[in-house]
Design an enzyme around this catalytic site. Structure first.
Site, PDB file in Angstrom:
ATOM      1  N   LYS A  97      10.226 -22.622 119.550  1.00  0.00           N
ATOM      2  CA  LYS A  97      10.229 -24.028 119.143  1.00  0.00           C
ATOM      3  C   LYS A  97      10.977 -24.277 117.829  1.00  0.00           C
ATOM      4  O   LYS A  97      11.417 -25.407 117.565  1.00  0.00           O
ATOM      5  CB  LYS A  97       8.794 -24.533 119.014  1.00  0.00           C
ATOM      6  N   SER A 155       8.157 -16.730 125.539  1.00  0.00           N
ATOM      7  CA  SER A 155       8.466 -17.898 124.710  1.00  0.00           C
ATOM      8  C   SER A 155       7.656 -17.988 123.428  1.00  0.00           C
ATOM      9  O   SER A 155       8.060 -18.676 122.486  1.00  0.00           O
ATOM     10  CB  SER A 155       8.267 -19.181 125.520  1.00  0.00           C
TER      11      SER A 155
END
Length: 423
Positions: A61, A316
């Protein structure tokens, strides 16, 4: 796969991802692409893991958040930024604010674990203000929007923004730059769709034969349902366990890109994700959060198709609170058929409990929970019993012994309402 003309109509192109790379690398590291020998043997193919859990904020992110914030005008920077998030996006925004010297307000729901709040505070330092409000993401989002309107601050969307998508797409650019052999499949989690749309936008132009596979938790199939309907559809309810990939509504921009470029979306049960988290930790020494484990979990559904090929799974994120590990283990055991809960009505005769222990339990069965449901009448009240098995195949024998010995029961694993109420 769509032709070049159709792809050119999408809001994010491969060139946008390339433009983002140098800016992104001011804050994000070029994470390793590691061949995983254990997974490669298990699936009889070459499995590479893109380790976005090794970013400074332990998730991808940071890429999109930094790229968007760095792209703001001088006037926008002076006014500051706002975001709403209960997790990784908040950390990426906080880190970016501190690095760029921009003030930020980060709205988080009261249900956010203290560990995540502390991390956001740490990364943002004096440049960010963490505001705890409401009981849900929607509550935090609504408050964030009010501040944006009132104070003319810029809202940093977690996924539905062209700069965010381009920044996340640099994950795919790095993968194709780091590997020398053709990549047959790339597996990645889908929440709002920022990562999948960004990676697909780059990969489908530069490596058109690579299949892009999105992975969603079964309890929050927002993108899959939207694709079925042909438009963005908000889910009425979602299972929030895979918090990094559980959204009620995906983005409009991300939906348009995913609709055109993704080859498939796989739904995986939350319990199976938990099994993967435990295996990654025990076998590979990787601490993956639930969303980070989604892509590896999906490999079982593609076992035949990926055999002998080279595939990449994007881990992720790795922001997994240690306090959740007991829940992770519990969900895994239940999914694997190793943990069962019953409400047992003990026969009204002397020695019934001893009989249950001696005649019903198998040699390798363990009682993990034993709780009288009526504290003031233990002799006649039903009992909540949790039993852990050594092998899933031991289940039928256990049920048979309960029936044979006159123990009536209700199986909570098969009654979602009772299970959620009592377990």
């Amino acid at each position: 796969m769509k032709d070049r003309t159709q792809r050119s109509l999408l809001k994010v192109q491969a060139e946008d991802v390339r433009s983002a790379l140098n800016v992104v690398h001011e804050a994000a590291v070029k994470t390793p692409l590691q061949k995983d020998e254990i997974l490669s043997r298990r699936y009889d193919c070459n499995v590479y893991l893109k380790r976005e859990d090794m970013q400074p904020v332990r998730s991808f992110k940071i890429r999109g958040a930094y790229y968007l914030i760095k792209s703001l005008t001088e006037e926008q920077r002076k006014r500051g930024v706002v975001c709403a998030s209960a997790g990784n996006h908040a950390q990426g925004v906080a880190y970016s604010c501190k690095k760029l010297g921009i003030k930020g307000k980060i709205f988080m729901p009261s249900t956010t674990p203290r560990q995540k709040i502390n991390q956001v505070t740490f990364f943002g330092g004096q440049m960010t203000e963490v505001i705890i409000t409401g009981d849900s993401f929607d509550d935090a989002y609504n408050e964030a929007q009010k501040v944006c309107s009132k104070e003319k601050m810029t809202f940093i969307h977690p996924f539905d923004d062209e700069k965010i998508i381009s920044g996340q797409g640099t994950v795919g650019l790095e993968i194709l730059d780091q590997i020398d052999e053709p990549v047959s499949h790339m597996f990645m989690s889908i929440g709002g769709g920022g990562l999948a749309s960004g990676v697909a936008a780059y990969a489908k132009e530069t490596s058109p034969l690579t299949k892009i596979i999105g992975v969603e938790p079964s309890g929050a199939p927002a993108m899959k349902e939207s694709l079925k309907k042909g438009h963005v559809k908000a889910l009425e309810q979602i299972e929030k366990f895979v918090d990094g990939a559980s959204v009620q509504k995906v983005g409009e921009i991300t939906f348009d890109i995913v609709k055109e470029l993704l080859d498939d979306i796989v739904l995986v049960p939350e319990g199976k994700v938990c099994t993967t988290i435990l295996k990654l930790y025990n076998e590979n020494a990787i601490i993956a959060e639930p969303a980070g484990a989604l892509p590896v979990t999906a490999l079982d559904f593609y076992r035949d198709e990926i055999k002998g090929k080279t595939i990449v799974c994007i881990i992720s994120g790795g922001n997994n609170d240690i306090d959740r590990m007991q829940e992770v283990k519990e969900r895994s055991l239940i999914y694997e058929g190793l943990k069962h809960y019953f409400i047992v009505n003990f026969p009204q005769r002397a020695g019934a409990l001893r009989e249950f222990m001696q005649e019903v339990l198998g040699e390798t069965d363990d009682i993990t929970r034993f709780e009288y449901t009526k504290k003031n009448n233990r002799e006649k009240g039903p009992v909540l019993v949790g039993i852990e098995l050594k092998q899933p195949g031991d289940y039928n024998a256990l049920i048979g012994r309960m029936d044979k010995n006159g123990f009536s029961f209700t199986e909570l694993n098969k009654d979602p309402e009772l299970f959620n109420l009592l377990i």
